[in-house]
Structure formats: C-alpha cells, structure tokens
Design a protein around this motif. Structure first.
Motif, mmCIF file in Angstrom:
data_model
loop_
_atom_site.group_PDB
_atom_site.id
_atom_site.type_symbol
_atom_site.label_atom_id
_atom_site.label_comp_id
_atom_site.label_asym_id
_atom_site.label_seq_id
_atom_site.Cartn_x
_atom_site.Cartn_y
_atom_site.Cartn_z
ATOM 1 N N VAL A 1 -2.901 -35.541 -87.765
ATOM 2 C CA VAL A 1 -3.386 -35.227 -89.107
ATOM 3 C C VAL A 1 -2.898 -36.328 -90.055
ATOM 4 O O VAL A 1 -1.709 -36.656 -90.066
ATOM 5 C CB VAL A 1 -2.883 -33.858 -89.604
ATOM 6 N N VAL A 2 -3.817 -36.914 -90.824
ATOM 7 C CA VAL A 2 -3.445 -37.986 -91.744
ATOM 8 C C VAL A 2 -4.058 -37.716 -93.111
ATOM 9 O O VAL A 2 -5.067 -37.021 -93.237
ATOM 10 C CB VAL A 2 -3.908 -39.374 -91.238
ATOM 11 N N ARG A 3 -3.433 -38.278 -94.139
ATOM 12 C CA ARG A 3 -3.996 -38.269 -95.493
ATOM 13 C C ARG A 3 -4.648 -39.630 -95.733
ATOM 14 O O ARG A 3 -4.064 -40.667 -95.435
ATOM 15 C CB ARG A 3 -2.901 -38.028 -96.534
ATOM 16 N N LEU A 4 -5.853 -39.611 -96.272
ATOM 17 C CA LEU A 4 -6.596 -40.846 -96.496
ATOM 18 C C LEU A 4 -7.039 -40.913 -97.957
ATOM 19 O O LEU A 4 -7.676 -39.994 -98.466
ATOM 20 C CB LEU A 4 -7.818 -40.915 -95.573
ATOM 21 N N THR A 5 -6.680 -42.007 -98.623
ATOM 22 C CA THR A 5 -7.089 -42.237 -100.004
ATOM 23 C C THR A 5 -7.751 -43.603 -100.086
ATOM 24 O O THR A 5 -7.151 -44.603 -99.701
ATOM 25 C CB THR A 5 -5.883 -42.198 -100.962
#
Length: 237
Positions: free
Chosen positions: A53-57
């Motif tokens: 699970v990753v956060r992408l901006t």
C-alpha cells in the motif's frame, strides 16, 4: 505521465491518493488519515501496516485529470495506458497540469495548494527520508519545502540523477548540511536496471534468502560441532 501508476497496477499495489470513487473518482479536499493494517494472530495491541500500500501525490497534476465544467470539480478520466492521440476541445481549461514557468504561482491555487500541503506534511517530520530520481532541482517552490525538511536533523535526502542538472544539484546541496544528503550521480548508478540489481537493498520480505541463511547457519553449527568432536578425540588419543 502515468508510468508509476502503471507499474503499481502491474505489481498489485494499492494506491492511496485524494481521489474518492470507482466509476468517476473525484478529487476531495478532505484528507483521509488512514492506513491499511492488520492484527497478527496471538498479538494484542500491535497492529502492523499492510504490505503493498502506497500514498501517491502528483504535485503538478496528471494527463488524466479533468476539470468538470459545471461543478468545477476535478475528476480522473479513464484513459488506456500508452494511448496515442487524445482529443480535447480546450486542453488548457480542462486538463489539470501546468508545466510552465509560473509553477510557483499555480501551486497557490486549488488543487495544487492541497497537493503541496500533503507533500510538506509527509516529509517535514522527524526521521523522514526523501528520495529524488531524475529531479533537477529547478523548481524553487519544491526546493524550499526540501530545505525546510533538512532543518530537522533526523531527516535525510537521497538524490539519484544521471548528471548534475547543469550544476543545480551542486548549488542546492552547498546550502544544506551535507551529512544529511546521499548522492548517487552518474549513468552507471542512475540507470534503472543497474540501480535495482546492484545498489538498492533487497525487499524486506525475502523468504528464499532467509531460508538459505538459516540452512547455512545450521551447517556452520554442524561443522563447528564436528570439528570440536575431532579435537576432543585427538586430545583423548
């Protein structure tokens, strides 16, 4: 423009961004502070973060982000990866991406102000590490956030680049604490294949290597015990 998302999809990694919805994902102002975690069996009160699970901006928008004419909401349009020609009536008014000389001004307005707030909150905290790959340090508004991060002594910056970006990288690090910066500059280290095979650490979960090390340790113990037995027998004789 969507190479990272494509790679995450191929790897089966879940992406968390500010878009909510499946049929027509809409950019939301409410920033959800949640993470996917699980409770290991037999252990109480110690949840562990879920793998994959990753956060992408995307700080400067994306090719598939659109302004909705009536509500002026931003939604994500489904476009096949590697699609050739994309016909848009007025791309300057509909596509949410502005790679021009006025980036610093654009980032003060919606939605860039929210994206840059996410970026600063993510890195400007103790023990955070920022890795840049192919970034030439030509955007002053981004450099300012990175400099603010480096004012925290426990933070670290890793710069991976094919070249010195017309000496912009050198000019940036000269103003910072060099002990908080790691440089990987050059064709040999920046080439993605060499970087993955020879320089980056192996994944945290590598059961094959763990099993191999366990077997080797057991063999060393057995060999050590056999040597000790031989010495005792020779001394006894």
């Amino acid at each position: 423009d969507r190479f990272i998302e494509y790679g995450l999809d191929k790897a089966g990694i879940l992406t968390i961004d500010r878009f909510n919805g499946k049929i027509k994902p809409i950019f939301r102002l409410n920033r959800l502070e949640f993470d996917y975690h699980y409770n290991p069996p037999g252990i109480r009160g110690e949840p562990r973060y879920l793998e994959g699970v990753v956060r992408l901006t995307k700080l400067h928008g994306s090719l598939d982000w659109r302004f909705e004419t009536q509500s002026r909401n931003i939604y994500k349009e489904f476009i096949p990866f590697g699609h050739g020609e994309i016909k848009i009536d007025d791309p300057y008014e509909q596509v949410v991406i502005y790679p021009n000389a006025y980036k610093g001004i654009d980032t003060a307005f919606f939605p860039y102000s929210e994206l840059f707030r996410d970026f600063s909150i993510a890195i400007c905290r103790p023990n955070s590490v920022l890795v840049t790959y192919g970034y030439g340090f030509g955007d002053s508004h981004i450099n300012k956030i990175i400099s603010n991060m480096l004012t925290i002594p426990s933070t670290h910056l890793v710069i991976i680049s094919f070249d010195k970006a017309n000496d912009r990288i050198q000019k940036f690090i000269e103003k910072e604490n060099i002990s908080q910066i790691t440089l990987l500059v050059g064709n040999e280290v920046a080439k993605l294949e060499n970087l993955v095979n020879y320089y980056l650490p192996k994944p945290a979960i590598d059961r094959i290597s763990d099993r191999m090390y366990q077997i080797l340790e057991k063999r060393n113990i057995v060999e050590r015990e056999n040597k000790e037995d031989r010495k005792e027998n020779e001394s006894g004789i």
